[in-house]
Design a protein around this motif. Sequence first.
Motif, PDB file in Angstrom:
ATOM      1  N   MET A  91       0.824  -1.208   0.000  1.00 31.19           N
ATOM      2  CA  MET A  91       0.000   0.000   0.000  1.00 31.19           C
ATOM      3  C   MET A  91       0.860   1.259   0.000  1.00 31.19           C
ATOM      4  O   MET A  91       0.546   2.232  -0.677  1.00 31.19           O
ATOM      5  CB  MET A  91      -0.936  -0.007   1.207  1.00 31.19           C
ATOM      6  CG  MET A  91      -2.001  -1.073   1.066  1.00 31.19           C
ATOM      7  SD  MET A  91      -3.095  -1.106   2.475  1.00 31.19           S
ATOM      8  CE  MET A  91      -3.896  -2.695   2.202  1.00 31.19           C
ATOM      9  N   ALA A  95       1.007   4.286  -2.578  1.00 32.13           N
ATOM     10  CA  ALA A  95       0.673   5.629  -2.089  1.00 32.13           C
ATOM     11  C   ALA A  95       1.830   6.614  -2.237  1.00 32.13           C
ATOM     12  O   ALA A  95       1.699   7.774  -1.893  1.00 32.13           O
ATOM     13  CB  ALA A  95       0.226   5.563  -0.635  1.00 32.13           C
ATOM     14  N   SER A 103      -2.437  12.816  -0.878  1.00 27.71           N
ATOM     15  CA  SER A 103      -2.587  13.016   0.565  1.00 27.71           C
ATOM     16  C   SER A 103      -3.913  12.443   1.053  1.00 27.71           C
ATOM     17  O   SER A 103      -4.001  11.911   2.152  1.00 27.71           O
ATOM     18  CB  SER A 103      -2.458  14.490   0.918  1.00 27.71           C
ATOM     19  OG  SER A 103      -3.508  15.210   0.326  1.00 27.71           O
ATOM     20  N   TYR A 105      -5.401   9.800  -0.244  1.00 33.68           N
ATOM     21  CA  TYR A 105      -5.197   8.354  -0.172  1.00 33.68           C
ATOM     22  C   TYR A 105      -4.453   7.977   1.095  1.00 33.68           C
ATOM     23  O   TYR A 105      -4.796   7.038   1.792  1.00 33.68           O
ATOM     24  CB  TYR A 105      -4.386   7.864  -1.377  1.00 33.68           C
ATOM     25  CG  TYR A 105      -5.170   7.769  -2.660  1.00 33.68           C
ATOM     26  CD1 TYR A 105      -6.371   7.064  -2.709  1.00 33.68           C
ATOM     27  CD2 TYR A 105      -4.708   8.349  -3.830  1.00 33.68           C
ATOM     28  CE1 TYR A 105      -7.086   6.962  -3.868  1.00 33.68           C
ATOM     29  CE2 TYR A 105      -5.413   8.251  -5.011  1.00 33.68           C
ATOM     30  CZ  TYR A 105      -6.598   7.563  -5.035  1.00 33.68           C
ATOM     31  OH  TYR A 105      -7.298   7.453  -6.189  1.00 33.68           O
ATOM     32  N   ARG A 106      -3.371   8.745   1.362  1.00 33.43           N
ATOM     33  CA  ARG A 106      -2.555   8.411   2.528  1.00 33.43           C
ATOM     34  C   ARG A 106      -3.353   8.514   3.817  1.00 33.43           C
ATOM     35  O   ARG A 106      -3.258   7.657   4.683  1.00 33.43           O
ATOM     36  CB  ARG A 106      -1.339   9.327   2.591  1.00 33.43           C
ATOM     37  CG  ARG A 106      -0.204   8.770   1.768  1.00 33.43           C
ATOM     38  CD  ARG A 106       1.022   9.618   1.945  1.00 33.43           C
ATOM     39  NE  ARG A 106       1.697   9.712   0.660  1.00 33.43           N
ATOM     40  CZ  ARG A 106       2.434  10.732   0.284  1.00 33.43           C
ATOM     41  NH1 ARG A 106       2.572  11.776   1.076  1.00 33.43           N
ATOM     42  NH2 ARG A 106       3.019  10.720  -0.880  1.00 33.43           N
ATOM     43  N   THR A 107      -4.162   9.576   3.906  1.00 35.39           N
ATOM     44  CA  THR A 107      -4.981   9.739   5.104  1.00 35.39           C
ATOM     45  C   THR A 107      -5.888   8.524   5.290  1.00 35.39           C
ATOM     46  O   THR A 107      -6.007   7.987   6.386  1.00 35.39           O
ATOM     47  CB  THR A 107      -5.849  10.996   4.987  1.00 35.39           C
ATOM     48  OG1 THR A 107      -4.987  12.089   4.704  1.00 35.39           O
ATOM     49  CG2 THR A 107      -6.618  11.262   6.264  1.00 35.39           C
ATOM     50  N   LEU A 108      -6.480   8.080   4.191  1.00 41.47           N
ATOM     51  CA  LEU A 108      -7.410   6.955   4.283  1.00 41.47           C
ATOM     52  C   LEU A 108      -6.714   5.660   4.695  1.00 41.47           C
ATOM     53  O   LEU A 108      -7.340   4.752   5.221  1.00 41.47           O
ATOM     54  CB  LEU A 108      -8.110   6.750   2.935  1.00 41.47           C
ATOM     55  CG  LEU A 108      -9.241   7.742   2.665  1.00 41.47           C
ATOM     56  CD1 LEU A 108      -9.699   7.659   1.216  1.00 41.47           C
ATOM     57  CD2 LEU A 108     -10.416   7.447   3.591  1.00 41.47           C
ATOM     58  N   LEU A 109      -5.402   5.583   4.436  1.00 36.92           N
ATOM     59  CA  LEU A 109      -4.692   4.353   4.777  1.00 36.92           C
ATOM     60  C   LEU A 109      -4.148   4.358   6.210  1.00 36.92           C
ATOM     61  O   LEU A 109      -3.852   3.322   6.775  1.00 36.92           O
ATOM     62  CB  LEU A 109      -3.533   4.132   3.800  1.00 36.92           C
ATOM     63  CG  LEU A 109      -3.931   3.793   2.369  1.00 36.92           C
ATOM     64  CD1 LEU A 109      -2.704   3.776   1.459  1.00 36.92           C
ATOM     65  CD2 LEU A 109      -4.641   2.449   2.298  1.00 36.92           C
ATOM     66  N   LEU A 110      -4.008   5.551   6.791  1.00 38.81           N
ATOM     67  CA  LEU A 110      -3.331   5.651   8.092  1.00 38.81           C
ATOM     68  C   LEU A 110      -4.203   5.337   9.303  1.00 38.81           C
ATOM     69  O   LEU A 110      -3.720   4.836  10.306  1.00 38.81           O
ATOM     70  CB  LEU A 110      -2.789   7.073   8.281  1.00 38.81           C
ATOM     71  CG  LEU A 110      -1.502   7.431   7.564  1.00 38.81           C
ATOM     72  CD1 LEU A 110      -1.145   8.875   7.853  1.00 38.81           C
ATOM     73  CD2 LEU A 110      -0.380   6.508   8.014  1.00 38.81           C
ATOM     74  N   TRP A 111      -5.489   5.675   9.208  1.00 39.29           N
ATOM     75  CA  TRP A 111      -6.280   5.736  10.431  1.00 39.29           C
ATOM     76  C   TRP A 111      -6.492   4.418  11.182  1.00 39.29           C
ATOM     77  O   TRP A 111      -6.793   4.461  12.367  1.00 39.29           O
ATOM     78  CB  TRP A 111      -7.619   6.441  10.174  1.00 39.29           C
ATOM     79  CG  TRP A 111      -8.400   5.746   9.126  1.00 39.29           C
ATOM     80  CD1 TRP A 111      -8.416   6.037   7.809  1.00 39.29           C
ATOM     81  CD2 TRP A 111      -9.233   4.612   9.310  1.00 39.29           C
ATOM     82  NE1 TRP A 111      -9.196   5.156   7.142  1.00 39.29           N
ATOM     83  CE2 TRP A 111      -9.720   4.269   8.041  1.00 39.29           C
ATOM     84  CE3 TRP A 111      -9.613   3.851  10.425  1.00 39.29           C
ATOM     85  CZ2 TRP A 111     -10.559   3.185   7.853  1.00 39.29           C
ATOM     86  CZ3 TRP A 111     -10.453   2.764  10.224  1.00 39.29           C
ATOM     87  CH2 TRP A 111     -10.913   2.455   8.950  1.00 39.29           C
ATOM     88  N   TYR A 113      -4.554   2.756  12.609  1.00 40.22           N
ATOM     89  CA  TYR A 113      -3.682   2.817  13.784  1.00 40.22           C
ATOM     90  C   TYR A 113      -4.428   3.264  15.037  1.00 40.22           C
ATOM     91  O   TYR A 113      -4.096   2.848  16.145  1.00 40.22           O
ATOM     92  CB  TYR A 113      -2.527   3.789  13.509  1.00 40.22           C
ATOM     93  CG  TYR A 113      -1.671   4.061  14.720  1.00 40.22           C
ATOM     94  CD1 TYR A 113      -0.739   3.126  15.154  1.00 40.22           C
ATOM     95  CD2 TYR A 113      -1.803   5.234  15.457  1.00 40.22           C
ATOM     96  CE1 TYR A 113       0.032   3.361  16.269  1.00 40.22           C
ATOM     97  CE2 TYR A 113      -1.025   5.478  16.578  1.00 40.22           C
ATOM     98  CZ  TYR A 113      -0.110   4.532  16.985  1.00 40.22           C
ATOM     99  OH  TYR A 113       0.644   4.765  18.090  1.00 40.22           O
ATOM    100  N   GLY A 170      -1.888   0.931   9.596  1.00 37.83           N
ATOM    101  CA  GLY A 170      -1.633   2.367   9.578  1.00 37.83           C
ATOM    102  C   GLY A 170      -0.234   2.703  10.051  1.00 37.83           C
ATOM    103  O   GLY A 170       0.469   3.526   9.456  1.00 37.83           O
ATOM    104  N   TYR A 171       0.176   2.022  11.111  1.00 43.85           N
ATOM    105  CA  TYR A 171       1.484   2.226  11.706  1.00 43.85           C
ATOM    106  C   TYR A 171       2.594   1.905  10.703  1.00 43.85           C
ATOM    107  O   TYR A 171       3.488   2.705  10.457  1.00 43.85           O
ATOM    108  CB  TYR A 171       1.546   1.299  12.909  1.00 43.85           C
ATOM    109  CG  TYR A 171       2.790   1.368  13.715  1.00 43.85           C
ATOM    110  CD1 TYR A 171       2.892   2.290  14.741  1.00 43.85           C
ATOM    111  CD2 TYR A 171       3.840   0.497  13.466  1.00 43.85           C
ATOM    112  CE1 TYR A 171       4.032   2.340  15.500  1.00 43.85           C
ATOM    113  CE2 TYR A 171       4.973   0.547  14.220  1.00 43.85           C
ATOM    114  CZ  TYR A 171       5.074   1.465  15.242  1.00 43.85           C
ATOM    115  OH  TYR A 171       6.203   1.513  15.997  1.00 43.85           O
ATOM    116  N   ALA A 174       2.827   4.323   7.705  1.00 43.74           N
ATOM    117  CA  ALA A 174       3.489   5.592   8.024  1.00 43.74           C
ATOM    118  C   ALA A 174       5.010   5.457   7.888  1.00 43.74           C
ATOM    119  O   ALA A 174       5.678   6.320   7.318  1.00 43.74           O
ATOM    120  CB  ALA A 174       3.116   6.046   9.432  1.00 43.74           C
TER     121      ALA A 174
END
Lengths: 294, 266
Positions: A91, A95, A103, A105-111, A113, A170-171, A174
């Motif tokens: 991912m 990304a 950005s 996309y990245r936000t949607l992948l991080l949460w 965590y 998410g972790y 990042a």
Amino acid sequence: MQRTVFRSRWLPYLLVFPQMAVTVLFFFWPALKSLQLSVYRVNPFGDSTRFIGLENFAKLLGDPDYYRSVVNSLVFAGSVTVLAVAGSLLMAALATQKIRGLSAYRTLLLWPYGIAPAVSGIIFLFIFHPTYGVLPYFLSFITAYEFNWLLKGWVAMALVVTATAWTHLGYNIAFFVAGLLAIPGAVLEAADVDGAGPLRRFTKIAFPLVSPITFYLVVLNMVFAFFESFGVIDAVTKGGPGDATMIMVYKAYKDGFIGLNAGSSGAQSVILMALVIGLTMLQFKYAEKKVTYR
Amino acid sequence: MVHALLIACIAVVVFPLYYAFVISTQDIQEVVQRPPRLYPSSHLLENYAEAWRKAHMGRMLFNSFVMGVTVAVGKIVISMLSAFAIVYFDFRGRMFCFWMIFLTLMLPVPVRIMSTYEVVGTLGWINTYQGLTIPLMASATATFLFRQFYMTIPNELAEAAQLDGAGPMRFLFQFLLPLSWANIAALFVVLFIFGWNQYFWPILITNTEAMRTVVIGLEELIPRSGTELPTWNLIMAGAIMALLPPVAVILFMQRWFVKGLVESEK
């Protein structure tokens, strides 16, 4: 490295006092207590103790239930780590491609965590639910096999593994995004000029460069899965069915608090401690590498 | 092509949350209907109100909030102070303190289960907020983060402050603290989530309804016997309420979150 500017006889002690007090009271004293308990036999009412040397450890080593929990822990932590690290690398690689809307996309992948493994476990519990869940429903079109985590040990294991790996995504993403973005653009452009496609660029250049991060995350995910997964097990399977998802930390808790076997639980804690120390050292080895080229 | 793959990945990542939300808006007939209904229904408000009432959500969310904020603030404060002492003072036992803090990295809660519980019991802290929060406050990573940050600050700054007659505490509050806000914000996000999401610790040292946090209280909504009505819509409403605050913190403070995560694990 060292700078000592201020002089005071008592102030530095006052400043380190809160940290030291918490550390000694809640970290070192209990750790020594565990060490001590592990060589005693404590009766369930806690009113008599007897020194028995390494008997608690010897008993554990000869106990097939303990052996089972070790294997379960390895299967659990191994599967969580492979799933979470491989999935997040894929991912993160996507990304960090040069495309619009990154950005978002990245936000949607991080949460993920932010979600407690126990809460994630409860959501997946319903997704896997034998009668109401969406997953067994769709699987029933492909196979007649009954995906019932209440009865089948490996389905229960798959359930807790999926729920745990999901919260680790998410972790890991990042870290991988940070690592992939740190690769100088010129290196990748040069490869592009030489006619390397995106897949080749990734496998030959990007992946070797992020491999220290990968190792670091493998160790970290292992540590998390091994030691921080009490919540997902307790909320979802309670170690069952049978002992199929009884991992080491859960067994140490159960033997101590429910089985009231303080000596055995102490011995299990000591074994866990040795494991953490080993894994933490590994982690530092790779953390150092990670820092040097970032 | 990349967009399509990314959207597929996001679908995998987001689906469990979407599904939990969908279920939380349905009534019980819709939850159990086959084929499963994968789009929201109209019972959102009544389900959330019912879950709120039935599970004492208000109290549990409050406890989780206290836990997240207190653990985060406590860790940041004691780590800042001890890092300050270790970097800016030369005192007997300085390296000893440093190594003591370092060693806590190797003693996660599950490893000390029984005996930490005993200590808290001896102190009479079972079912109290201090029992819930203070034992989790020692943090090697936060201390190292502050230590590393202080070391990047030119020594001249401290010398100049000293020439101006500023004592160590004034230097800490007037010079170091304003420079540290970015690190503090980053750490706060990570530590708040750490505190909010605790499971093992609150389940051990609380046993009354009034002290329960939302992450552990949720589990009690799950029907364990076959005879109970499966109120999965209420459970999912509870799950959404339990996960929304930490997720909201990440989304609002994304920039700090990534910084905090990557730096705190160095």
